[in-house]
Design a protein around this motif. Structure first.
Motif, mmCIF file in Angstrom:
data_model
loop_
_atom_site.group_PDB
_atom_site.id
_atom_site.type_symbol
_atom_site.label_atom_id
_atom_site.label_comp_id
_atom_site.label_asym_id
_atom_site.label_seq_id
_atom_site.Cartn_x
_atom_site.Cartn_y
_atom_site.Cartn_z
ATOM 1 N N ALA A 1 10.566 93.233 -60.899
ATOM 2 C CA ALA A 1 9.445 94.048 -60.765
ATOM 3 C C ALA A 1 8.865 94.338 -59.437
ATOM 4 C CB ALA A 1 8.331 93.799 -61.771
ATOM 5 N N CYS A 2 9.133 93.267 -58.556
ATOM 6 C CA CYS A 2 8.616 92.940 -57.276
ATOM 7 C C CYS A 2 9.049 94.084 -56.128
ATOM 8 C CB CYS A 2 8.727 91.616 -57.028
ATOM 9 S SG CYS A 2 8.024 91.124 -55.385
ATOM 10 N N ASP A 3 8.343 94.732 -55.725
ATOM 11 C CA ASP A 3 8.867 95.995 -54.670
ATOM 12 C C ASP A 3 8.963 95.148 -53.375
ATOM 13 O OD1 ASP A 3 8.948 98.188 -56.264
ATOM 14 O OD2 ASP A 3 7.091 98.515 -56.150
ATOM 15 N N THR A 4 8.499 93.959 -53.179
ATOM 16 C CA THR A 4 8.665 93.304 -52.064
ATOM 17 C C THR A 4 10.089 92.540 -51.796
ATOM 18 O OG1 THR A 4 6.251 92.853 -51.829
ATOM 19 C CG2 THR A 4 7.723 91.433 -50.382
ATOM 20 N N VAL A 5 10.327 92.264 -53.066
ATOM 21 C CA VAL A 5 11.846 91.605 -53.091
ATOM 22 C C VAL A 5 12.812 92.814 -52.874
ATOM 23 C CG1 VAL A 5 13.570 90.631 -54.825
ATOM 24 C CG2 VAL A 5 11.281 89.903 -54.593
ATOM 25 N N ASN B 1 4.763 87.345 -47.542
ATOM 26 C CA ASN B 1 5.125 88.407 -47.584
ATOM 27 C C ASN B 1 4.531 89.312 -48.597
ATOM 28 O OD1 ASN B 1 8.420 89.036 -46.653
ATOM 29 N ND2 ASN B 1 7.536 87.062 -46.459
ATOM 30 N N CYS B 2 3.989 88.342 -49.772
ATOM 31 C CA CYS B 2 3.520 89.189 -50.995
ATOM 32 C C CYS B 2 2.325 90.122 -50.646
ATOM 33 C CB CYS B 2 2.969 88.138 -51.850
ATOM 34 S SG CYS B 2 1.854 88.677 -53.210
ATOM 35 N N HIS B 3 2.336 91.493 -51.175
ATOM 36 C CA HIS B 3 1.113 92.494 -50.920
ATOM 37 C C HIS B 3 0.195 92.259 -51.944
ATOM 38 C CE1 HIS B 3 3.134 94.149 -47.196
ATOM 39 N NE2 HIS B 3 4.137 94.180 -47.994
ATOM 40 N N SER B 4 0.394 91.411 -52.806
ATOM 41 C CA SER B 4 -0.604 91.514 -54.118
ATOM 42 C C SER B 4 -0.711 92.649 -54.948
ATOM 43 C CB SER B 4 -2.095 91.091 -53.662
ATOM 44 O OG SER B 4 -2.252 89.616 -53.089
ATOM 45 N N MET B 5 0.457 93.337 -54.910
ATOM 46 C CA MET B 5 0.681 94.522 -55.747
ATOM 47 C C MET B 5 0.573 94.210 -57.243
ATOM 48 S SD MET B 5 4.587 95.548 -55.170
ATOM 49 C CE MET B 5 4.443 95.469 -53.477
ATOM 50 N N GLY B 6 0.810 93.169 -57.611
ATOM 51 C CA GLY B 6 0.427 92.644 -59.077
ATOM 52 C C GLY B 6 1.738 93.090 -59.973
ATOM 53 N N ASN B 7 2.634 93.718 -59.617
ATOM 54 C CA ASN B 7 3.759 94.003 -60.583
ATOM 55 C C ASN B 7 4.296 92.834 -61.478
ATOM 56 O OD1 ASN B 7 3.783 96.473 -59.517
ATOM 57 N ND2 ASN B 7 5.746 96.457 -58.765
ATOM 58 N N CYS B 8 4.250 91.447 -60.701
ATOM 59 C CA CYS B 8 4.798 90.396 -61.278
ATOM 60 C C CYS B 8 3.701 89.923 -62.589
ATOM 61 C CB CYS B 8 4.844 89.406 -60.329
ATOM 62 S SG CYS B 8 3.556 88.924 -59.321
ATOM 63 N N THR B 9 2.689 89.980 -62.165
ATOM 64 C CA THR B 9 1.619 89.626 -63.193
ATOM 65 C C THR B 9 1.601 90.486 -64.301
ATOM 66 O OG1 THR B 9 0.275 88.352 -61.409
ATOM 67 C CG2 THR B 9 -0.760 89.183 -63.418
HETATM 68 S S1 SF4 Z 1 2.038 90.600 -56.003
HETATM 69 FE FE1 SF4 Z 1 3.962 89.853 -57.243
HETATM 70 S S2 SF4 Z 1 5.122 91.793 -57.498
HETATM 71 FE FE2 SF4 Z 1 3.623 92.054 -55.916
HETATM 72 S S3 SF4 Z 1 4.329 91.430 -53.904
HETATM 73 FE FE3 SF4 Z 1 3.398 89.718 -54.607
HETATM 74 S S4 SF4 Z 1 5.175 88.541 -55.627
HETATM 75 FE FE4 SF4 Z 1 5.708 90.706 -55.578
#
Ligand code: SF4
Ligand code: SF4
Ligand code: FES
Lengths: 112, 235
Positions: B152-156, B198-206
């Motif tokens: 789900a992570c767009d940064t990955v 690198n994480c943008h805190s977009m929260g897809n993971c959570t």
């Molecule tokens: S919050 Fe989660 S989904 Fe968003 S960039 Fe960080 S690790 Fe990836």
């Protein structure tokens, strides 16, 4: 939009990215115009005159909007990542801050 | 119902549609199994426990990563149609089976293995369950390695070298584990260029973690810990 992105945090991320890009595009133009004050005052006056037209005035509103979105987005991120508070507490704090800005902003606009 | 299933391997593929009888109580894994047993025995997919313990059955369901053994069809069915594909952000082995190697390699790279700090002759330290560190560690301990967050992570997606939510959450649990000896090493690893910043805190993971874990918050914890650590050690 892909379904796995369909939630507020991702939307906030998108808004922050787009407003950031918008500001990045605007800033070089902004500095160029400011620079005209030193290099070519005549042209600066021309640009300032052009900036008085209603369309540009409206665009300025968009610019302030971008700035506000990006600033609050940035503050939100800082709070999210650097304050080890539980979630609800952060929402309350963000709400209070936004409310305070709304009221003080309204007063500021009235004053000028 | 009409089920579009991705068929192919690492060289590419396409969707193949199957007609699957609907049942009152039916999971996505049931649907995939029905296809393999009744329509096409060559369909490849992966599962083990069927009860949300092992983390091997995750797939993309209508574009969203999910654990298929505990996702009910009724919850995700759209207009009597379903689309099932292998997890994204990972290479495909065949059909619905994604290659989990990159995901687990990062788990190892982050230093997810326990490093004891004492010998058998030392006393075991007592760690009360209600200390803040232990509570932080407990919050991420139930990860089943399903890779849903990773998919789900767009940064990955944008940076395949990024350690990703699950491995970083693992790092956060051991950074908070007083019994782990290599905690400074872990902070160094996650502070490097493909790590937590690198994480943008977009929260897809959570949002998508089927176990209700919060990798985004764990990564925020790492960001704080790394920053504090920098100041303490003088840059
Ligand atoms: S919050 Fe989660 S989904 Fe968003 S960039 Fe960080 S690790 Fe990836
Ligand atoms: S954090 Fe959640 S989504 Fe990610 S691997 Fe662990 S259990 Fe799966
Ligand atoms: S089959 Fe084990 S978690 Fe789904």
């Amino acid at each position: 939009m892909q379904s796995y992105r369909n939630h507020p945090l991702w939307l906030a991320f998108l808004l922050h990215r787009l407003s950031g890009l918008g500001l990045a595009l605007f800033l070089p133009a902004h500095f160029y115009v400011l620079g005209l004050a030193l290099t070519d005052p005549g042209r600066l006056d021309g640009v300032l005159h052009w900036a008085d037209s209603p369309v540009v005035k409206f665009a300025e509103f968009g610019l302030v909007f971008l700035l506000a979105v990006h600033m609050f987005g940035g503050l939100r991120l800082l709070a999210l990542e650097f304050l080890p508070w539980p979630g609800p507490q952060k929402s309350l704090a963000a709400g209070a801050l936004a409310g305070a800005f709304l009221i003080s902003g309204a007063f500021l606009l009235k004053a000028i | 119902m009409e089920v579009a299933v991705w068929r192919g391997d690492e060289t590419g593929g396409r969707y193949e549609t199957f007609d699957v009888p609907a049942q009152d109580n039916q999971t996505i894994l049931d649907v995939v199994t029905w296809i393999q047993q009744n329509s096409d025995a060559t369909l490849t997919y992966r599962f083990a426990c069927r009860v949300g313990m092992c983390g091997s059955c995750a797939m993309m369901v209508n574009g969203t990563p999910r654990w298929t053994c505990r996702t009910h069809v009724r919850k995700v069915l759209k207009g009597n149609r379903l689309q099932v594909a292998p997890l994204q952000n990972l290479p495909v082995i065949k059909d619905l089976a994604a290659d989990m190697d990159p995901f687990f390699d990062k788990w190892v790279r982050v230093g997810g293995r326990h490093e004891p700090g004492k010998t058998r002759h030392d006393q075991i330290e007592a760690i009360p369950p209600d200390t803040p560190d232990r509570e932080n560690a407990d919050a991420g301990i139930e990860c089943i390695n399903c890779s849903v967050c990773y998919a789900a992570c767009d940064t990955v997606r944008g940076n395949p070298d990024y350690l990703g939510p699950a491995a970083l959450q693992r790092a956060w649990t051991i950074v908070n584990d007083e019994k782990h000896a290599g905690r400074q090493q872990i902070l160094n690893t996650v502070a490097a260029s493909d790590g937590c910043f690198n994480c943008h805190s977009m929260g897809n993971c959570t949002v998508h973690c089927p176990n209700g874990l919060d990798p985004m918050n764990a990564i925020a914890g790492l960001k704080r810990a790394v920053t504090k650590n920098r100041f303490k050690r003088g840059g």
